[in-house]
Design a protein around this motif. Structure first.
Motif, mmCIF file in Angstrom:
data_model
loop_
_atom_site.group_PDB
_atom_site.id
_atom_site.type_symbol
_atom_site.label_atom_id
_atom_site.label_comp_id
_atom_site.label_asym_id
_atom_site.label_seq_id
_atom_site.Cartn_x
_atom_site.Cartn_y
_atom_site.Cartn_z
ATOM 1 N N CYS A 240 0.596 -1.212 -0.105
ATOM 2 C CA CYS A 240 -0.193 0.455 -0.112
ATOM 3 C C CYS A 240 1.276 1.236 -0.204
ATOM 4 N N VAL A 241 2.220 1.081 1.073
ATOM 5 C CA VAL A 241 2.794 2.459 0.788
ATOM 6 C C VAL A 241 3.483 2.262 -0.496
ATOM 7 N N VAL A 242 4.424 1.663 -0.797
ATOM 8 C CA VAL A 242 4.356 1.706 -2.167
ATOM 9 C C VAL A 242 3.763 2.018 -3.342
ATOM 10 N N PHE A 243 2.602 1.716 -3.517
ATOM 11 C CA PHE A 243 1.696 1.441 -4.078
ATOM 12 C C PHE A 243 1.202 3.319 -4.109
ATOM 13 N N ALA A 244 1.093 4.209 -3.003
ATOM 14 C CA ALA A 244 0.727 5.172 -2.842
ATOM 15 C C ALA A 244 2.214 6.400 -3.420
ATOM 16 N N MET A 245 3.644 5.884 -3.462
ATOM 17 C CA MET A 245 4.226 6.670 -3.323
ATOM 18 C C MET A 245 4.424 6.673 -5.617
ATOM 19 N N THR A 246 4.868 5.538 -5.437
ATOM 20 C CA THR A 246 4.668 5.002 -6.693
ATOM 21 C C THR A 246 4.213 6.041 -8.122
ATOM 22 N N SER A 247 2.511 6.259 -7.307
ATOM 23 C CA SER A 247 1.623 6.973 -8.406
ATOM 24 C C SER A 247 1.105 8.116 -8.002
ATOM 25 N N GLY A 248 2.252 8.862 -7.367
ATOM 26 C CA GLY A 248 2.546 10.012 -7.543
ATOM 27 C C GLY A 248 1.598 11.335 -6.422
ATOM 28 N N GLN A 249 1.168 10.019 -5.385
ATOM 29 C CA GLN A 249 0.558 10.870 -3.669
ATOM 30 C C GLN A 249 1.598 12.347 -3.703
ATOM 31 N N MET A 250 2.797 11.605 -3.120
ATOM 32 C CA MET A 250 3.372 12.931 -2.504
ATOM 33 C C MET A 250 3.698 13.489 -4.035
ATOM 34 N N TRP A 251 3.326 13.261 -4.835
ATOM 35 C CA TRP A 251 3.903 15.309 -5.854
ATOM 36 C C TRP A 251 2.527 15.775 -5.785
ATOM 37 N N ASN A 252 1.294 15.294 -5.726
ATOM 38 C CA ASN A 252 -0.017 16.034 -5.005
ATOM 39 C C ASN A 252 0.242 16.776 -4.181
ATOM 40 N N LEU A 288 -2.576 4.034 -8.847
ATOM 41 C CA LEU A 288 -2.466 3.088 -8.617
ATOM 42 C C LEU A 288 -3.153 2.178 -8.892
ATOM 43 N N LEU A 289 -4.521 2.168 -8.704
ATOM 44 C CA LEU A 289 -5.111 0.944 -9.355
ATOM 45 C C LEU A 289 -4.355 0.184 -10.224
ATOM 46 N N LEU A 290 -3.486 0.300 -11.520
ATOM 47 C CA LEU A 290 -3.057 -0.204 -12.673
ATOM 48 C C LEU A 290 -1.982 -1.172 -12.187
ATOM 49 N N ASN A 291 -1.530 -0.525 -10.843
ATOM 50 C CA ASN A 291 -0.333 -0.806 -10.254
ATOM 51 C C ASN A 291 -0.776 -2.045 -9.378
ATOM 52 N N ALA A 292 -1.549 -2.058 -8.699
ATOM 53 C CA ALA A 292 -2.867 -2.848 -7.699
ATOM 54 C C ALA A 292 -2.794 -4.013 -8.674
#
Length: 350
Positions: A240-252, A288-292
């Motif tokens: 879950c942490v990896v998905f959040a970071m790789t999807s750009g949540q920090m950039w948002n 995020l959903l695609l990576n999951a």
């Protein structure tokens, strides 16, 4: 020869006639000079100063009532476009009416209100900068005059001269967070605005509820804490942490981009940003959903290869995992191609 010579004795009557005409025009000249003396010097300049003073006083009065001054076409042309003006104006062009269904406009308006309130209630507040808004339904003629076809848009109208290219805020690349707007305004006007946000206790309440939930769970399971050593649980949390970071949540979180973009002309909503320099919040959720989904396919493939169950069941699991990986990776690759124009590779989905 037929020519008549004029003797010196004929000159005095001519001179007398000239003096007579001059004496007749003296009263008219006297009245003209008196009018010139009675006229106040710099009448045009005085009128210009009075008009500027009236405009500044009116803008200050409106700002005292509301941090963001609402403007229609007539007010915009008089107080923003028309000279004289010795103050800068920040204008947000938007479409806030419910029938427009512009969620980005509402989000940008909230940030804009925070910035305007921070300026209005700061100690540095002056009549050198004003915040205004022009809604499409109240000033459609302004949108047409400026050839504007999208909302929201932020523009700076300087105290002197016409707006330049840098006076239009690059919302697509930077986002519309109050802090970013304040930095842009400082670059254009040298006015420093410190953003003060109203207190938000939702994060504190959510953290308290989470701690209470975890504490209650540990208390109920105090005699059996083997689940803490469950590798699957920790693996899911890590993913879950990896998905959040790789999807750009920090950039948002840093840039504060809009959730999506709606074209005010045709009403089309875009969830994927067309540039590699920016993204929408909805875009990060899609990634995020695609990576999951791809990760789930890889897990199923690994399960089919390592388990020792029924062969037919393992074959089905393998086919499902392979289908997830192939389809959703193709979808992810197509999004990448749409953002990085000219990327030559694709798979299944163009």
């Amino acid at each position: 020869t037929g020519r008549r010579r004029v003797s010196q004795s004929e000159h005095p009557p001519v001179m007398a006639s000239v003096w007579a005409k001059t004496s007749v025009n003296l009263p008219v000249l006297s009245v003209f000079f008196l009018l010139l003396l009675c006229m106040p010097p710099g009448g045009g300049q005085k009128k210009k100063e009075n008009l500027l003073s009236e405009k500044v006083d009116q803008m200050m009065e409106w700002s005292s009532r509301r941090s963001v001054v609402r403007m229609n076409g007539d007010k915009f042309r008089r107080f923003v476009k028309a000279p004289p003006r010795n103050y800068s104006v920040i204008v947000m062009f938007t479409a806030l009416q419910p029938q427009r269904q512009c969620s980005v406009c509402r989000q940008a308006n909230e940030e804009y209100q925070v910035l305007a309130n921070s300026w209005r209630y700061s100690s540095a507040f002056s009549n050198k900068l004003f915040f205004t808004v022009v809604d499409y339904d109240e000033g459609a003629d302004v949108f047409q005059q400026l050839n504007m076809n999208s909302a929201p848009t932020f523009m700076h109208f300087p105290a002197k001269g016409k707006p330049k290219r840098a006076d239009t805020f690059d919302l697509q690349r930077i986002g519309f967070a109050s802090e970013q707007l304040a930095k842009w305004i400082a670059d254009r006007t040298d006015v420093q605005i410190r953003v003060f946000r109203p207190p938000n206790y939702s994060g504190t309440i959510a953290l308290a509820l989470l701690v209470s939930l975890v504490g209650g769970l540990l208390y109920l399971r105090r005699n059996n804490l083997e689940f803490i050593y469950n590798k699957t649980g920790w693996a899911m949390a890590a993913l879950c942490v990896v998905f959040a970071m790789t999807s750009g949540q920090m950039w948002n979180h840093i840039r504060g981009p809009p959730y999506a973009h709606k074209n005010p002309q045709n009403g089309q909503v875009s969830y994927i940003h067309g540039s590699s320099q920016a993204q929408f919040v909805a875009e990060s959720h899609i990634i995020l959903l695609l990576n999951a989904a791809i990760t789930m396919g890889m897990v199923l493939l690994n399960e089919a290869a390592t388990s020792k169950g029924d062969v037919g069941k393992r074959r089905i699991i393998c086919l499902v995992g392979l289908g997830l990986v192939v389809f959703f990776f193709s979808f992810l690759l197509s999004i990448f191609r749409s953002k990085y124009h000219g990327y030559p590779y694709s798979f299944l989905i163009k």
